[in-house]
Enzyme design. Structure first.
Site, short mmCIF file in Angstrom:
data_model
loop_
_atom_site.label_atom_id
_atom_site.label_comp_id
_atom_site.label_asym_id
_atom_site.label_seq_id
_atom_site.Cartn_x
_atom_site.Cartn_y
_atom_site.Cartn_z
CG ASN A 115 5.80 -5.65 1.25
OD1 ASN A 115 6.19 -4.52 1.72
ND2 ASN A 115 6.29 -6.71 2.13
NE ARG A 173 3.01 1.28 7.29
CZ ARG A 173 2.31 2.10 8.08
NH1 ARG A 173 2.76 3.34 8.59
NH2 ARG A 173 1.05 2.21 8.00
CG ASP A 182 10.38 -4.85 2.81
OD1 ASP A 182 9.25 -5.20 2.67
OD2 ASP A 182 10.50 -3.55 3.42
NE ARG A 210 -5.39 -10.10 -0.92
CZ ARG A 210 -4.22 -10.61 -0.58
NH1 ARG A 210 -3.11 -10.58 -1.17
NH2 ARG A 210 -4.25 -10.68 0.69
CG ASP A 212 0.20 -9.90 -0.50
OD1 ASP A 212 -0.64 -10.56 -0.03
OD2 ASP A 212 1.63 -9.89 -0.36
CD GLU A 248 -2.98 -9.22 3.30
OE1 GLU A 248 -3.36 -10.18 4.28
OE2 GLU A 248 -2.18 -8.76 3.11
#
Ligand code: AAO
Length: 512
Positions: A115, A173, A182, A210, A212, A248
């Protein structure tokens, strides 16, 4: 029951929801902050023989290295590049780990931080785990390479550029999570770079990811990235296997972004699970164990085939993330063993066990001022190895919950009862409950302040079984309690409320 089977099949039927466990294994362990060389050894000497299905590892890519605070664990959630050198080891050690774990049937799942890059005040220079130069202020990460163009800047509408209000979807977001730069995942170039990183890992043999901070990425962007991923390496996985994806997303209810938006893409972390189970075992807010008769979807959790479940994770065991003070951790060992035992006995979700390190907690007004402390380390900041004590527990500050007999044995229980339905429920309308898993296993809990002394229908074939909590089967004897199941399936259980571990579990393979 039909619904249970359908959702299970449905869940495993979706390609990215399947963890690709080998040989009937069922459980993931998060070896938080372990070094690759220790994980490789642990796969061979412990995880494979004890039937663990896979390991979630800490982020393997290059990360920032911080002096203030000194080497916090969370520096690994601040990527500098996708080179595979981190606090846990080099690329060579990473490859060795994946190979050795795969060779003994234990999967590796990578914690993928895609991210963002490092914090906006991360400075400039070579304070990174492979020594790559970067500049946070210029948003320049030449080792990827990413430049200022590759980050969300104009899209974010808040004055600070950070997420200020979790009630505003676009903000969550398009703005920076705790000031982390970001990435613009809508850009083809960024998507390609992220996918290239993940594909390198897939080709080396990892079984999945996974992912994140998924709440902070648009589902459409993630779908595009996942769509670019290779199939798993056919040296170890069946042809055409898709990577296992678990995302997540913290959703305790009551926020504009819901975990439902992500379930078509892969499994999602069910944070309600640990938060509620904590309340139940702590008996907070009038919660009782008997109410868990409908545990799972009946408690408003996402459907079984979409969920990954855990009692605590690396964030909420130290007050980060979500779940609050109800979360039970290794710091409360008696409750913790019961809660993890309950999770592993219950059929809902793909289960993940936490494996932690101890740190010196320092509470001021209820907040731990030491929640940043990194793993057991040497003076120069390098992570210490995980030494084994003569009794097979871990030393040097490594907690190794997965090696606690009660937890290891319940991971085995979960394998033995895999695929069996939740049956033979009993409760005392308070905190004593019992349930079975078809005719393969049975578990009884006493979390009341008085003794349990009751005959229950276990659904199991007659015989003498070893309790795998107070001990286990050792050749033709039990090292702990022994449970006699009569030919009609009934057995007498006695659990005093002062027992070291007030629960008993038996399964088909603990029969004498
Ligand atoms: C560090 C410093 C920061 C600094 C930053 C950059 O601590 O002060 O600004 O560096 O220099 C980890 C650490 C962070 C660390 C970061 C980077 O936890 O402290 O920042 O590395 O080094 C949100 C996200 C979720 C995230 C969680 C921690 O949605 O994705 O925050 N978890 C992952 C990782 C985590 C990691 C990152 C993401 C970043 O597991 O280890 O951070 O890569 C609400 C929202 C949640 C939100 C929490 C945040 O939760 O719903 O989405 O999680 O707030 O506190 C009730 C509500 C519940 C609410 C909760 C809040 O329970 O019901 O909804 O309260 O407590």
């Amino acid at each position: 029951m039909k619904l249970f089977i359908l959702t299970t099949l449905f869940g495993l039927g979706l390609p990215q929801h399947n963890p690709h466990f080998k040989d009937g294994r069922t459980t993931i362990v998060h070896l938080f902050e372990w070094r690759w060389s220790d994980i490789a050894a642990e796969c061979e000497r412990f995880l494979a023989p004890k039937g663990f299905g896979g390991v979630q590892i800490s982020p393997p890519n290059e990360h920032i290295v911080l002096d203030n605070p000194w080497r916090p664990w969370w520096q690994r959630y601040q990527p500098i590049s996708y080179n595979l050198c981190s606090r846990s080891g080099s690329e060579k050690e990473f490859i060795d780990m994946v190979t050795r774990c795969n060779n003994v049937g234990v999967n590796i799942y990578v914690d993928a931080v895609i991210n963002h890059m490092c914090g906006s005040s991360g400075g400039e220079g070579n304070h990174s785990s492979c020594g790559s130069w970067f500049s946070a202020s210029k948003k320049d990460f030449p080792s990827v390479p990413y430049s200022a163009w590759d980050f969300n800047v104009n899209k974010c509408r808040t004055a600070t550029g950070n997420i200020e209000n979790y009630g505003d979807i676009a903000q969550v977001r398009d703005c920076r999570l705790v000031s982390l730069l970001d990435l613009a995942l809508e850009k083809d170039y960024v998507r390609a770079k992220v996918a290239e990183f993940m594909n390198k890992l897939i080709d080396l043999g990892v079984a999945g990811f996974r992912v994140d901070a998924c709440k902070h990425m648009w589902p459409g962007d993630l779908q595009n990235v996942y769509g670019r991923l290779h199939n798993l390496n056919s040296t170890w996985f069946p042809n055409h296997s898709r990577p296992f994806i678990f995302q997540e997303v913290i959703d305790l209810g009551g926020e504009v972004i819901s975990s439902r938006e992500y379930i078509h893409l892969g499994r999602v972390t069910e944070f309600k699970y640990g938060a509620k189970l904590g309340k139940v075992f702590r008996k907070w807010q009038e919660e009782k164990l008997c109410y868990t008769r409908t545990w799972g979807e009946g408690w408003g959790f996402m459907s079984d085939g979409n969920a990954i479940v855990f009692v605590d994770n690396h964030d909420n065991q130290r007050g980060h993330g979500a779940g609050g003070s109800s979360i039970i951790t290794f710091w409360d060992p008696r409750l913790y063993k019961m809660a993890v035992g309950y999770m592993l006995a219950h059929p809902y979700g793909v289960a993940r066990v936490m494996s932690s390190y101890r740190w010196n907690r320092n509470f001021v007004n209820g907040k731990d001022q030491s929640d940043w402390l990194g793993p057991p380390s040497n003076i120069n900041g390098s992570t210490k190895a995980v030494p084994l004590n003569p009794d097979q527990t871990c030393g040097d500050g490594w907690v190794c919950e997965h090696r606690w007999r009660q937890i290891t044995n319940m991971a085995i229980f979960r394998n033995v009862v895999n695929g069996q339905p939740h049956t033979n429920w009993w409760d005392n309308q308070s905190n004593q409950v019992a349930f079975g898993r078809g005719n393969r296993g049975f578990i009884v809990f006493n979390n009341d302040g008085w003794d349990l002394d009751v005959t229950l229908n276990t659904g199991m074939p007659g015989g003498t079984y070893c309790d795998v909590i107070s001990g286990q089967k050792d050749g033709n004897r039990c090292t702990g309690k022994q449970i006699l199941v009569r030919n009609d399936g009934n057995a007498l259980f006695k659990i005093t409320y002062t027992d070291e571990d007030p629960f008993v579990a038996i399964h088909a393979e603990s029969k004498l």
